[in-house]
Design an enzyme around this catalytic site. Structure first.
Site, PDB file in Angstrom:
ATOM      1  N   ASP A 198       0.837  -1.199   0.000  1.00 24.41           N
ATOM      2  CA  ASP A 198       0.000   0.000   0.000  1.00 24.41           C
ATOM      3  C   ASP A 198       0.870   1.246   0.000  1.00 24.41           C
ATOM      4  OD1 ASP A 198      -2.960   1.107   0.882  1.00 24.41           O
ATOM      5  OD2 ASP A 198      -1.346   2.270   1.804  1.00 24.41           O
TER       6      ASP A 198
ATOM      7  N   TYR B 121       3.038   9.941  -0.488  1.00 24.15           N
ATOM      8  CA  TYR B 121       4.144   9.337   0.256  1.00 24.15           C
ATOM      9  C   TYR B 121       5.484   9.562  -0.437  1.00 24.15           C
ATOM     10  CZ  TYR B 121       0.357   6.565   2.456  1.00 24.15           C
ATOM     11  OH  TYR B 121      -0.775   6.143   3.093  1.00 24.15           O
TER      12      TYR B 121
ATOM     13  N   LYS C  10      -2.960   5.865  -4.274  1.00 21.24           N
ATOM     14  CA  LYS C  10      -4.059   6.774  -3.943  1.00 21.24           C
ATOM     15  C   LYS C  10      -3.899   8.109  -4.664  1.00 21.24           C
ATOM     16  CE  LYS C  10      -3.662   4.808   0.691  1.00 21.24           C
ATOM     17  NZ  LYS C  10      -2.230   4.473   0.703  1.00 21.24           N
TER      18      LYS C  10
ATOM     19  N   HIS D 108      -7.722   9.640  -1.266  1.00 20.63           N
ATOM     20  CA  HIS D 108      -7.003   9.690   0.002  1.00 20.63           C
ATOM     21  C   HIS D 108      -7.817  10.328   1.131  1.00 20.63           C
ATOM     22  CE1 HIS D 108      -2.541   9.234   1.206  1.00 20.63           C
ATOM     23  NE2 HIS D 108      -3.301   9.102   2.279  1.00 20.63           N
TER      24      HIS D 108
END
Length: 274
Positions: A43, A48, A73, A106
């Site tokens: 994931d 990120y 996401k 998200h």
């Protein structure tokens, strides 16, 4: 490894590996270790900033793409119909993949109010076969209900903060009613003291496990999907080693009594910017 069947028939590992707050240069060795350990679900997310590291680890692993379940996401600043399509293309390029298994919104950002259009773009990606499933993160009941009312594809899951101190019982009941899985982020409460609670430490001692393993086991037996994160090789292995014991009904009840409705992260309605 346990698998769950999502509402569109797709099988997903119930235990996955998360890479939130993992820098790109650390993501590659962490994901490499996770895949060597036996994880098959990874994931990540655009925000990120480690999709490239995840992608490099996937290529080097030698694991068949068909055996992997990759989630990413769309970030808040990319919400909107056309923006989401562009963001997906960029994520796919960074990952070095032809498709992802699961694409998620998200945050709902209700004041911005773009999540329905964003989801409709994801429906197009799903119908075009570029993603195998679509879902959401951090959606409250009212946000989910609006998608059910205005969109065609029921989300396969809702990824939310969930741990023994925030068990999301009402949200879980709503999701179960609509055949939507709950996936737990921050499943160990990210720095919270639940790992030191007498209940979790007592069960850990009984089963010769760690409190973290007890909590992950509780998530699994609660029918949640769970994605613990670590960059420490021994912890990556430890978090995966949870299939050789089982909490009793009484122990599950003891865990249920730990609920405090206590968040570490923000309330979803309070997040309204990129």
């Amino acid at each position: 490894m346990n698998y769950v069947t999502l509402n569109n028939g797709l099988e997903m590992p119930q235990l996955g590996f998360g890479v939130w707050q993992v820098p790109d240069e650390e993501a590659e060795p962490a994901v490499t270790k996770a895949l060597e350990t036996g994880y098959r679900s990874i994931d990540t997310a655009k925000v990120y900033e480690n999709e490239q590291g995840v992608g490099r680890a996937i290529v080097k692993s030698g694991v068949s793409r068909d055996d992997l379940f990759i989630t990413t996401k769309v970030w808040n600043s990319d919400q909107g119909y056309e923006e989401t399509l562009k963001a997906f293309d960029a994520s796919l390029e960074r990952l070095g993949l032809d498709y992802v298994d699961l694409y998620l919104i998200h945050w709902p950002m209700p004041e911005v109010d773009n999540y329905v259009e964003t989801y409709k773009a994801m429906e197009k990606l799903y119908h075009d076969g570029r993603v195998k499933a679509i879902g959401v993160c951090n959606f409250n009941i009212e946000h989910l209900q609006r998608l059910l009312d205005e969109c065609d594809v029921v989300p396969v899951l809702n990824q939310v903060e969930c741990h023994p101190y925030l068990q999301q019982k009402d949200l879980k009941a709503f999701c179960e009613k609509h055949n939507i899985y709950v996936e737990a982020w921050s499943p160990l409460m990210n720095g919270g003291d639940v790992l030191k609670h007498d209940v979790t430490t007592g069960m850990a001692e009984k089963y010769s496990k760690t409190p973290a393993q007890v909590i992950i086991r509780w998530h699994l037996q609660s029918e949640a999907i769970v994605i613990p994160k670590s960059v420490t090789p021994s912890r990556i292995e430890e978090n995966f080693n949870v299939f050789d014991f089982e909490l009793s009904p009484d122990e599950m009840n003891q865990m249920a009594e730990l609920d405090r409705n206590q968040r570490k992260g923000p309330e979803p309605n309070d997040v309204n910017k990129g």
